[in-house]
Design a protein around this motif. Sequence first.
Motif, PDB file in Angstrom:
ATOM      1  N   GLU A  10       0.852  -1.192   0.000  1.00  0.00           N
ATOM      2  CA  GLU A  10       0.000   0.000   0.000  1.00  0.00           C
ATOM      3  C   GLU A  10       0.884   1.235   0.000  1.00  0.00           C
ATOM      4  OE1 GLU A  10      -1.249   1.052   4.437  1.00  0.00           O
ATOM      5  OE2 GLU A  10      -1.840  -0.998   3.899  1.00  0.00           O
ATOM      6  N   ALA A  11       0.343   2.326  -0.528  1.00  0.00           N
ATOM      7  CA  ALA A  11       1.069   3.592  -0.538  1.00  0.00           C
ATOM      8  C   ALA A  11       0.067   4.734  -0.665  1.00  0.00           C
ATOM      9  CB  ALA A  11       2.069   3.639  -1.695  1.00  0.00           C
ATOM     10  N   SER A  12       0.472   5.894  -0.168  1.00  0.00           N
ATOM     11  CA  SER A  12      -0.397   7.068  -0.276  1.00  0.00           C
ATOM     12  C   SER A  12       0.462   8.324  -0.330  1.00  0.00           C
ATOM     13  CB  SER A  12      -1.361   7.155   0.910  1.00  0.00           C
ATOM     14  OG  SER A  12      -0.637   7.348   2.111  1.00  0.00           O
ATOM     15  N   VAL A  13      -0.147   9.385  -0.839  1.00  0.00           N
ATOM     16  CA  VAL A  13       0.509  10.691  -0.856  1.00  0.00           C
ATOM     17  C   VAL A  13      -0.471  11.715  -0.290  1.00  0.00           C
ATOM     18  CG1 VAL A  13      -0.123  11.194  -3.257  1.00  0.00           C
ATOM     19  CG2 VAL A  13       1.834  12.337  -2.251  1.00  0.00           C
ATOM     20  N   THR A  14       0.047  12.548   0.603  1.00  0.00           N
ATOM     21  CA  THR A  14      -0.762  13.539   1.311  1.00  0.00           C
ATOM     22  C   THR A  14      -0.204  14.931   1.037  1.00  0.00           C
ATOM     23  OG1 THR A  14      -1.224  11.915   3.047  1.00  0.00           O
ATOM     24  CG2 THR A  14      -1.584  14.234   3.606  1.00  0.00           C
ATOM     25  N   VAL A  15      -1.106  15.879   0.768  1.00  0.00           N
ATOM     26  CA  VAL A  15      -0.747  17.280   0.591  1.00  0.00           C
ATOM     27  C   VAL A  15      -1.644  18.101   1.510  1.00  0.00           C
ATOM     28  CG1 VAL A  15      -0.663  19.217  -1.013  1.00  0.00           C
ATOM     29  CG2 VAL A  15      -0.017  16.938  -1.804  1.00  0.00           C
ATOM     30  N   GLU A  16      -1.035  18.921   2.362  1.00  0.00           N
ATOM     31  CA  GLU A  16      -1.773  19.777   3.288  1.00  0.00           C
ATOM     32  C   GLU A  16      -2.839  19.001   4.060  1.00  0.00           C
ATOM     33  OE1 GLU A  16      -3.190  23.154   1.081  1.00  0.00           O
ATOM     34  OE2 GLU A  16      -1.149  23.756   0.516  1.00  0.00           O
ATOM     35  N   ALA A  17      -2.434  17.887   4.644  1.00  0.00           N
ATOM     36  CA  ALA A  17      -3.264  17.033   5.493  1.00  0.00           C
ATOM     37  C   ALA A  17      -4.390  16.322   4.745  1.00  0.00           C
ATOM     38  CB  ALA A  17      -3.831  17.818   6.682  1.00  0.00           C
ATOM     39  N   GLU A  18      -4.368  16.337   3.406  1.00  0.00           N
ATOM     40  CA  GLU A  18      -5.389  15.653   2.612  1.00  0.00           C
ATOM     41  C   GLU A  18      -4.721  14.564   1.770  1.00  0.00           C
ATOM     42  OE1 GLU A  18      -8.407  16.430  -1.146  1.00  0.00           O
ATOM     43  OE2 GLU A  18      -7.428  18.146  -0.201  1.00  0.00           O
ATOM     44  N   ASP A 117      -3.768   0.186 -19.224  1.00  0.00           N
ATOM     45  CA  ASP A 117      -4.700  -0.500 -18.313  1.00  0.00           C
ATOM     46  C   ASP A 117      -4.167  -0.695 -16.902  1.00  0.00           C
ATOM     47  OD1 ASP A 117      -6.736  -0.649 -20.227  1.00  0.00           O
ATOM     48  OD2 ASP A 117      -5.889  -2.478 -21.074  1.00  0.00           O
ATOM     49  N   VAL A 118      -3.290   0.201 -16.475  1.00  0.00           N
ATOM     50  CA  VAL A 118      -2.819   0.189 -15.099  1.00  0.00           C
ATOM     51  C   VAL A 118      -3.577   1.286 -14.359  1.00  0.00           C
ATOM     52  CG1 VAL A 118      -0.848   0.599 -13.578  1.00  0.00           C
ATOM     53  CG2 VAL A 118      -0.523  -0.647 -15.726  1.00  0.00           C
ATOM     54  N   PRO A 119      -4.287   0.955 -13.276  1.00  0.00           N
ATOM     55  CA  PRO A 119      -4.933   2.007 -12.481  1.00  0.00           C
ATOM     56  C   PRO A 119      -3.864   2.930 -11.889  1.00  0.00           C
ATOM     57  CG  PRO A 119      -5.770  -0.167 -11.871  1.00  0.00           C
ATOM     58  CD  PRO A 119      -4.586  -0.383 -12.761  1.00  0.00           C
ATOM     59  N   VAL A 120      -4.041   4.232 -12.074  1.00  0.00           N
ATOM     60  CA  VAL A 120      -3.022   5.199 -11.664  1.00  0.00           C
ATOM     61  C   VAL A 120      -3.610   6.237 -10.718  1.00  0.00           C
ATOM     62  CG1 VAL A 120      -1.469   7.030 -12.480  1.00  0.00           C
ATOM     63  CG2 VAL A 120      -1.709   4.920 -13.809  1.00  0.00           C
ATOM     64  N   GLU A 121      -2.897   6.469  -9.631  1.00  0.00           N
ATOM     65  CA  GLU A 121      -3.135   7.588  -8.730  1.00  0.00           C
ATOM     66  C   GLU A 121      -1.878   8.451  -8.817  1.00  0.00           C
ATOM     67  OE1 GLU A 121      -5.769   8.244  -6.321  1.00  0.00           O
ATOM     68  OE2 GLU A 121      -6.896   6.763  -7.462  1.00  0.00           O
ATOM     69  N   THR A 122      -1.996   9.734  -8.515  1.00  0.00           N
ATOM     70  CA  THR A 122      -0.840  10.612  -8.614  1.00  0.00           C
ATOM     71  C   THR A 122      -0.702  11.512  -7.397  1.00  0.00           C
ATOM     72  OG1 THR A 122      -2.083  12.350  -9.755  1.00  0.00           O
ATOM     73  CG2 THR A 122      -0.981  10.703 -11.150  1.00  0.00           C
ATOM     74  N   GLY A 123       0.493  12.056  -7.287  1.00  0.00           N
ATOM     75  CA  GLY A 123       0.735  13.129  -6.341  1.00  0.00           C
ATOM     76  C   GLY A 123       0.350  14.439  -6.998  1.00  0.00           C
ATOM     77  N   ARG A 124       0.880  15.549  -6.486  1.00  0.00           N
ATOM     78  CA  ARG A 124       0.621  16.864  -7.066  1.00  0.00           C
ATOM     79  C   ARG A 124       1.962  17.491  -7.420  1.00  0.00           C
ATOM     80  NH1 ARG A 124      -2.817  20.028  -3.336  1.00  0.00           N
ATOM     81  NH2 ARG A 124      -4.392  18.612  -4.160  1.00  0.00           N
ATOM     82  N   ALA A 127       4.194  20.182  -5.384  1.00  0.00           N
ATOM     83  CA  ALA A 127       3.698  20.358  -4.016  1.00  0.00           C
ATOM     84  C   ALA A 127       4.663  19.738  -3.009  1.00  0.00           C
ATOM     85  CB  ALA A 127       2.325  19.707  -3.874  1.00  0.00           C
ATOM     86  N   ASP A 128       4.546  20.181  -1.765  1.00  0.00           N
ATOM     87  CA  ASP A 128       5.257  19.554  -0.661  1.00  0.00           C
ATOM     88  C   ASP A 128       4.402  18.358  -0.246  1.00  0.00           C
ATOM     89  OD1 ASP A 128       6.853  18.930   1.487  1.00  0.00           O
ATOM     90  OD2 ASP A 128       6.322  20.701   2.664  1.00  0.00           O
ATOM     91  N   MET A 129       4.872  17.166  -0.566  1.00  0.00           N
ATOM     92  CA  MET A 129       4.069  15.956  -0.373  1.00  0.00           C
ATOM     93  C   MET A 129       4.660  15.073   0.716  1.00  0.00           C
ATOM     94  SD  MET A 129       3.372  14.950  -4.371  1.00  0.00           S
ATOM     95  CE  MET A 129       4.994  15.415  -4.982  1.00  0.00           C
ATOM     96  N   ALA A 130       3.786  14.389   1.428  1.00  0.00           N
ATOM     97  CA  ALA A 130       4.187  13.349   2.366  1.00  0.00           C
ATOM     98  C   ALA A 130       3.787  12.023   1.733  1.00  0.00           C
ATOM     99  CB  ALA A 130       3.495  13.534   3.711  1.00  0.00           C
TER     100      ALA A 130
END
Length: 148
Positions: A10-18, A117-124, A127-130
């Motif tokens: 699992e992985a996630s990216v957060t910007v400004e607490a979102e 056909d790869v599901p993609v999520e992105t950062g911004r 931005a300053d990302m976590a």
Amino acid sequence: MRALLQRVSEASVTVEAEVIGKIGPGLLILVCAMPGDDVETAERLAAKVSKLRLFKDDAGKMNLSLAQTGGAALVVSQFTLAADTSRGNRPGFSGAAKPDQAHALYEAFAAALQALDVPVETGRFGADMAVALVNDGPVTLWLDTDQP
């Protein structure tokens, strides 16, 4: 282009607490555009990433690609992958593409991966990302498009 791939559960990216991007099993892909890269470079990198056999088959061997497993990709721009540390202790980043070009190529890479056909999520971009991840394996690969 340069990419650092990490196989994740699992992985996630957060910007400004979102949380703006989140995946389950798949790849976290940190990507950096370099001077001279173009849309063809981004598409070639996406094709390579989608076909890399980094996931275990039923026998426990790394024999399956991201596309074959139905995993997702979290694509995050990271210009610091172009760091030059040859002249002291403070890295230089002149080896990274200029922001306008880098942004366009980051978007082109993510779109090319999604077109495969790869599901993609992105950062911004910019931005300053976590970035949070659970590395699976761990399996981490470095790819440069200027190398065969």
